[in-house]
Write an enzyme that holds these catalytic residues in place. Structure first.
Site, PDB file in Angstrom:
ATOM      1  N   HIS A 161       0.806  -0.875   0.016  1.00  0.00           N
ATOM      2  CA  HIS A 161      -0.015   0.001  -0.034  1.00  0.00           C
ATOM      3  C   HIS A 161       0.976   1.436  -0.042  1.00  0.00           C
ATOM      4  CE1 HIS A 161      -3.662  -2.057   1.896  1.00  0.00           C
ATOM      5  NE2 HIS A 161      -3.328  -2.557   0.574  1.00  0.00           N
ATOM      6  N   GLU A 187       0.633   3.856   1.719  1.00  0.00           N
ATOM      7  CA  GLU A 187       1.261   4.376   3.261  1.00  0.00           C
ATOM      8  C   GLU A 187       2.841   3.436   3.223  1.00  0.00           C
ATOM      9  OE1 GLU A 187      -1.462   3.469   1.815  1.00  0.00           O
ATOM     10  OE2 GLU A 187      -3.501   4.757   3.667  1.00  0.00           O
TER      11      GLU A 187
HETATM   12  C1  HJL Z   1      -5.095   3.038   1.299  1.00  0.00           C
HETATM   13  C2  HJL Z   1      -3.940   1.742  -0.360  1.00  0.00           C
HETATM   14  C3  HJL Z   1      -4.579   0.825  -0.511  1.00  0.00           C
HETATM   15  C4  HJL Z   1      -5.526   0.943  -0.268  1.00  0.00           C
HETATM   16  N1  HJL Z   1      -5.890   1.661   0.768  1.00  0.00           N
HETATM   17  N2  HJL Z   1      -4.792   3.631   2.160  1.00  0.00           N
HETATM   18  N3  HJL Z   1      -4.012   3.046   0.647  1.00  0.00           N
HETATM   19  N4  HJL Z   1      -4.491  -0.128  -2.209  1.00  0.00           N
HETATM   20  O1  HJL Z   1      -1.851   1.647  -1.306  1.00  0.00           O
HETATM   21  C5  HJL Z   1      -8.025  -0.751   0.822  1.00  0.00           C
HETATM   22  C6  HJL Z   1      -8.732  -1.723   0.314  1.00  0.00           C
HETATM   23  C7  HJL Z   1      -7.775  -2.808  -0.136  1.00  0.00           C
HETATM   24  C8  HJL Z   1      -8.438  -4.117  -0.416  1.00  0.00           C
HETATM   25  C9  HJL Z   1      -7.679  -5.900  -0.232  1.00  0.00           C
HETATM   26  N5  HJL Z   1      -7.111   0.242  -0.526  1.00  0.00           N
HETATM   27  O2  HJL Z   1      -4.484  -4.683  -1.140  1.00  0.00           O
HETATM   28  O3  HJL Z   1      -9.126  -1.884   0.810  1.00  0.00           O
HETATM   29  O4  HJL Z   1      -5.072  -6.728  -1.097  1.00  0.00           O
HETATM   30  O5  HJL Z   1      -6.779  -3.110  -0.752  1.00  0.00           O
HETATM   31  O6  HJL Z   1      -4.260  -6.439   1.149  1.00  0.00           O
HETATM   32  O7  HJL Z   1      -8.978  -5.168   0.586  1.00  0.00           O
HETATM   33  O8  HJL Z   1      -6.845  -5.370   0.000  1.00  0.00           O
HETATM   34  P1  HJL Z   1      -4.827  -5.821  -0.187  1.00  0.00           P
HETATM   35 ZN    ZN Z   2      -3.220  -0.039   3.819  1.00  0.00          ZN
END
Ligand code: HJL
Ligand code: ZN
Length: 174
Positions: free
Chosen positions: A64, A66
């Site tokens: 992600h 962050e």
């Molecule tokens: C934030 C990110 C990102 C998400 N939220 N704040 N920053 N990708 O970089 C939130 C979303 C999750 C899904 C899938 N996304 O990413 O809820 O596969 O991406 O662990 O729950 O989970 P994974």
């Molecule tokens: Zn996250």
């Protein structure tokens, strides 16, 4: 436009411009149907220096935005991620286009827990949108951060652009 924002031109407290910069980072993220494309920036409030930037899937693995900031900072300060709180400057703030996750479908450690683990060095989290209820419902990051004494601020005005970028890899329902 966000793409042209020069980080060196950003003034302390100009939250809108920092959010536009975070959005420009999100646009670099590869589209993926199962998450959001997010951008994040960590700033030292004492010096107004950008300490780290990140975007979704920037680092290897299912990373992600962050999380990428924190992993890059750990590397920069040569500490394991769980000791980042010991080496960060006293007052840093985090800008993220989408509020930090409080649950991940993959089961990985949510970003709100990474923030809480850093402790009281992170004073404020600025978020451009609340997390849509597509993958997980009832994101609790705002409540958890505030309970820990970390301010949560919604920076309004870029919601449409942020969500367009965040969901670019998703199937569109007509
Ligand atoms: C934030 C990110 C990102 C998400 N939220 N704040 N920053 N990708 O970089 C939130 C979303 C999750 C899904 C899938 N996304 O990413 O809820 O596969 O991406 O662990 O729950 O989970 P994974
Ligand atoms: Zn996250």
């Amino acid at each position: 436009m966000a793409e042209n924002t020069e980080p060196s031109n950003l003034e302390a407290g100009d939250h809108q411009s920092y959010m536009e910069f975070a959005l420009s980072l999100a646009t670099i993220s590869p589209p993926k149907p199962t998450n959001y494309r997010v951008g994040a920036v960590v700033v030292d409030t004492a010096t107004n220096e950008i300490l780290a930037t990140g975007y979704t899937l920037e680092l290897p693995g299912n990373t992600h935005a962050e999380q990428c900031c924190f992993e890059k900072l750990a590397k920069k300060y040569s500490v394991p991620s769980d000791r980042l709180g010991e080496v960060l400057p006293d007052s840093v703030i985090l800008y993220t286009t989408v509020e930090p996750c409080s649950q991940r479908l993959s089961g990985n450690l949510p970003c709100v827990d990474r923030i809480l683990a850093i402790g009281n060095k992170i004073k404020t989290v600025f978020a451009g949108v609340y997390e849509p209820e597509k993958f997980v419902s009832a994101n609790s990051s705002k409540r958890k951060l505030e309970a820990a004494g970390i301010e949560f601020v919604h920076v309004a005005g870029l919601e449409k652009e942020i969500l367009d970028v965040a969901t670019a890899g998703h199937e569109k329902s007509i």
